[in-house]
Design an enzyme around this catalytic site. Structure first.
Site, PDB file in Angstrom:
ATOM      1  N   GLU A 486     -13.246 -13.485   1.733  1.00  0.00           N
ATOM      2  CA  GLU A 486     -12.399 -12.900   2.789  1.00  0.00           C
ATOM      3  C   GLU A 486     -12.943 -11.597   3.375  1.00  0.00           C
ATOM      4  O   GLU A 486     -12.173 -10.727   3.795  1.00  0.00           O
ATOM      5  CB  GLU A 486     -10.959 -12.695   2.280  1.00  0.00           C
ATOM      6  CG  GLU A 486     -10.326 -13.971   1.765  1.00  0.00           C
ATOM      7  CD  GLU A 486      -8.933 -13.770   1.180  1.00  0.00           C
ATOM      8  OE1 GLU A 486      -8.270 -12.774   1.516  1.00  0.00           O
ATOM      9  OE2 GLU A 486      -8.512 -14.616   0.374  1.00  0.00           O
ATOM     10  N   HIS A 696      -5.486  -4.638 -11.108  1.00  0.00           N
ATOM     11  CA  HIS A 696      -5.042  -3.379 -10.502  1.00  0.00           C
ATOM     12  C   HIS A 696      -5.730  -2.175 -11.132  1.00  0.00           C
ATOM     13  O   HIS A 696      -5.545  -1.052 -10.699  1.00  0.00           O
ATOM     14  CB  HIS A 696      -3.523  -3.247 -10.606  1.00  0.00           C
ATOM     15  CG  HIS A 696      -2.812  -4.359  -9.907  1.00  0.00           C
ATOM     16  ND1 HIS A 696      -2.446  -5.525 -10.545  1.00  0.00           N
ATOM     17  CD2 HIS A 696      -2.434  -4.504  -8.609  1.00  0.00           C
ATOM     18  CE1 HIS A 696      -1.867  -6.333  -9.664  1.00  0.00           C
ATOM     19  NE2 HIS A 696      -1.851  -5.739  -8.491  1.00  0.00           N
TER      20      HIS A 696
END
Length: 758
Positions: A486, A696
């Site tokens: 992406e 994260h």
């Protein structure tokens, strides 16, 4: 005379001044004094804008350096004891550490504020939590506004909502409502300090009244407000985000001086409060969306109330204007390129002027603002009749859908056989969620292309180079189903919005998501369709570089809907189905081009749940139908994946199963696979990929940690239906830790495959 007041304003500034100042402060590029000066200037500007709208009361106490619920934790002494900070003498540096963590403590958890896209910091309550008043934050803002000669109304979230939005922590089991007797005297102290500083009215917000509150919580309102009403200020009880009509008898009996109700979300409410004998504040301008109001229509609602209530009628926005962008007038590109759309919008400053016009119409008659009312009517008429919004082809396509249009050709048990026949995947197949690191080079290339400094051909070449790198690295790691990374996408919603008709974008339409993070939601203004393929060229290029299956990557219809400003002239369900059909065109084109594994991400399905459980089924039905519509018509051999990242699935598992994705990947590593237990108990029927490490954090997990999680997953999910993947996309990570993390995941997978093969 009708009174105009405000409940809250955006904090970040017209051009995100607060965000940039905060981040400079965190990087030690400016001093605390400089940051405080920026904040003071923003507060003054906000109050002056409210005063310019002829507000009788400006809002104070709503401005924060991070989050208003964190401010309240400080004001009540309820900051987590694990930090070891003194809430009475908390420095700004320590305040930010509560929100962002430090070397010894993780940050306070964040979650969405009711059903908005704003995140608050979740109070951590323990059985032995002690409270201590510190009203400095509210008193200082009140005094600043008074020094400007303004009448100000402090706004504080109420004690029951404060407890409701917190979490019970610690080894000792308890009910956080039991903390109320300790919390209430602290609220009395805070309110008393505001009275002593000159507050005439204080707004106490209780949005918890719009959710399904247990009976004992509802009952508690009587004692709470009997106590708070002893303070000598007048109390306006604020409610928003939904109807409180079911609590009308209770609210009428409370010893407060006024009540604010949201007539945007719940326009039927005036009937329930027709005999209310105190101040009734009505929220008639939408505090959560960006559409200009039809002021004549609003007056048709409000004028009968004024006739009945007289001076007891107050007007405001439905809720704080925190959720809307700051100023439409700076959107010069939008005005030049889409003048009609521009004329249909109202951001925060425009909403203040809408309220000014309403106040004048009510107090001086409609003729006093005839010009403004005519302009409002003209915009409403133009929008209602615009061919840019209403497209016959889109309406016909939806109307002509057959009854089973959202169904795949065969059930999962048949599809999975057809998929395995060509995929030929090993046990515990491995994949990635979608994105790979968005490097500085990628961002610079995109920015240069948008500014016209880089040609389309050069931009495409730069992105293809990144895609080739992502494919090569995944092959080296020996992953089974690959992604293209992406690189070409700025944002998972904005990317698609820019390629779909019916969407528009702003330059400065930022709203606060949390702390210094702001988002710029797309505007869905008209019927949605897909003019041409959006991802096919990138995905087929990536597939040409490898013999392994390559996933096509799309953002799902519900997530696109949830993360946009959505038109308010047709039901959200209809908009969602339009998006789904546009995505379905893309899915079928990907399939035709040889992409036979397609992921449709739906991280926002849960966020869309209505506040009242009675409304859940209707929402989940159309959300599930929209997801299925987006993948309908595929061959059985095409494998549809979805990804979801949140921690509460238990109560919506049947709806998730009904989405009928062949594979669902979910975020589970931080909950130590607890989440997976729910899927196991429910006997989730399709394939599932629980995240085996937390993306994260830049930290590289040990093989033992990943193995622990994967073994837990094997206990719960039949191994032949188990996939292995990270928790989420890798966009925010650096390349070094990404490759190290994935290598650990692959090493553990190979070890367990060998063990299972014995």
């Amino acid at each position: 005379m009708t009174t105009l007041h405000f409940s809250g304003f955006p904090r970040v500034g017209a051009f995100r001044e607060l965000k940039f100042a905060q981040e400079k402060y965190w990087r030690k590029e400016i001093s605390e004094q400089e940051l405080l000066a920026v904040a003071k200037d923003l507060r003054e500007k906000n109050w002056k804008h409210q005063a310019a709208a002829n507000a009788d009361y400006v809002a104070v106490g709503d401005f924060t350096f991070y989050d208003h619920i964190l401010d309240l934790q400080v004001a009540t002494g309820a900051i987590p004891a694990r930090f070891g900070f003194d809430s009475q003498n908390l420095s700004l540096e320590q305040f930010f550490q509560l929100a962002r963590g430090n070397k010894d403590q993780f940050a306070i958890e964040m979650t969405k504020w009711f059903d908005t896209n704003y995140h608050y910091l979740v109070p951590e309550f323990h059985a032995d939590t002690e409270f201590k008043a510190n009203a400095k934050h509210y008193v200082q803002q009140l005094q600043e506004a008074q020094a400007l000669g303004l009448k100000a109304k402090p706004t504080v979230v109420g004690p029951l909502t404060f407890l409701w939005v917190g979490k019970e922590k610690g080894a000792v089991e308890f009910d956080r409502l039991s903390l109320l007797p300790k919390l209430l005297p602290v609220y009395v102290e805070i309110l008393t300090a505001l009275v002593e500083a000159g507050a005439e009215w204080i707004q106490i917000d209780e949005p918890a009244l719009t959710v399904d509150l247990p009976k004992e919580w509802v009952e508690a309102y009587k004692d709470v407000y009997a106590t708070l009403s002893k303070v000598s200020a007048k109390i306006l009880l604020g409610t928003y985000f939904g109807s409180v009509a079911e609590h009308a008898a209770l609210l009428k009996a409370l010893p407060v001086d006024g009540l604010h109700i949201d007539l945007v979300r719940a326009p039927e409410q005036p009937d329930a409060f027709a005999d209310y004998d105190k101040v009734l504040s009505v929220g008639v301008i939408d505090g959560r969306n960006i559409w200009r109001a039809n002021l004549n229509k609003v007056l048709e609602t409000v004028e009968p109330l004024q006739a009945k209530l007289g001076e007891r009628l107050w007007i405001s926005s439905s809720c704080s204007l925190l959720h809307t962008p700051f100023d439409l007038s700076v959107e010069e590109k939008l005005k030049a390129n889409k003048p009609d759309l521009y004329s249909w919008l109202a951001f925060t400053l425009q909403k203040t002027q809408e309220l000014r016009v309403l106040k004048a119409a009510l107090n001086e008659g409609r003729d006093s603002v005839a010009e403004e009312l005519a302009a409002s009517q003209a915009a409403a008429d133009s929008r209602a009749n615009s061919s840019e919004i209403h497209r016959a082809d889109v309406a016909k396509r939806l109307a002509d859908l057959p009854a089973n249009a959202d169904q795949r050709k065969s059930p999962f048990v048949n599809r999975i056989k057809a998929q395995q026949a060509w995929l030929n995947l090993p046990l515990l197949p491995t994949t990635n969620i979608g994105s790979f690191p968005q490097t500085t080079e990628i961002r610079q290339a995109r920015a240069a292309f948008k500014k016209g400094e880089l040609s389309a051909a050069d931009y495409e070449a730069a992105m293809k180079k990144e895609i080739a790198l992502v494919v090569e690295e995944q092959e080296k790691l020996d992953l089974d189903v690959l992604v293209h990374g992406e690189a070409e996408r700025n944002d998972m919603v904005e990317y698609f919005g820019e390629l779909l008709s019916g969407f528009a974008f702003t330059q400065y339409g930022w709203v606060q998501s949390y702390g210094s993070r702001c988002v710029k939601p797309p505007i869905i203004f008209g019927d949605v369709s897909r003019p041409e393929a959006m991802t096919v060229a990138w995905s087929t290029y990536a597939q040409s570089l490898t013999k392994r299956p390559m996933k096509g990557m799309l953002t799902g219809p519900v997530t696109i809907l949830q993360w946009s400003f959505v038109r308010n002239d047709i039901p959200r369900a209809t908009v969602c189905k339009q998006i789904a059909l546009a995505l379905n065109d893309e899915v079928l084109d990907l399939e035709k081009a040889g992409i036979k594994v397609i992921q449709i991400d739906e991280p926002a399905i849960r966020e869309g749940l209505p506040l009242k459980r009675a409304d859940w089924d209707a929402y989940l039905n159309w959300a599930g139908e929209s997801f299925r519509l987006s993948s309908a018509g595929c061959e059985d051999s095409t494998q549809i994946h979805t990804h979801m990242c949140y921690s509460e699935f238990n109560d919506i598992l049947p709806a998730i199963a009904a989405m009928d994705a062949d594979v669902i990947t979910i975020e589970t590593s931080r909950s130590d696979m607890e989440l997976l237990t729910a899927f196991g108990k429910f006997k989730y029927p399709n394939d599932i990929g629980p995240g085996v490490y937390d993306i994260h954090s830049p930290r590289v997990p040990t093989e033992a940690e990943v193995e622990h999680l994967l073994r837990k997953a094997i206990e719960v999910v039949p191994v032949e239906r188990l996939w292995v993947n990270p928790d989420c996309g890798l966009k925010t990570r650096g390349w070094k830790e990404t490759l190290e993390q994935l290598q650990v995941m692959m090493n553990v997978t190979r070890k367990l495959r060998a063990e299972l093969a014995k």
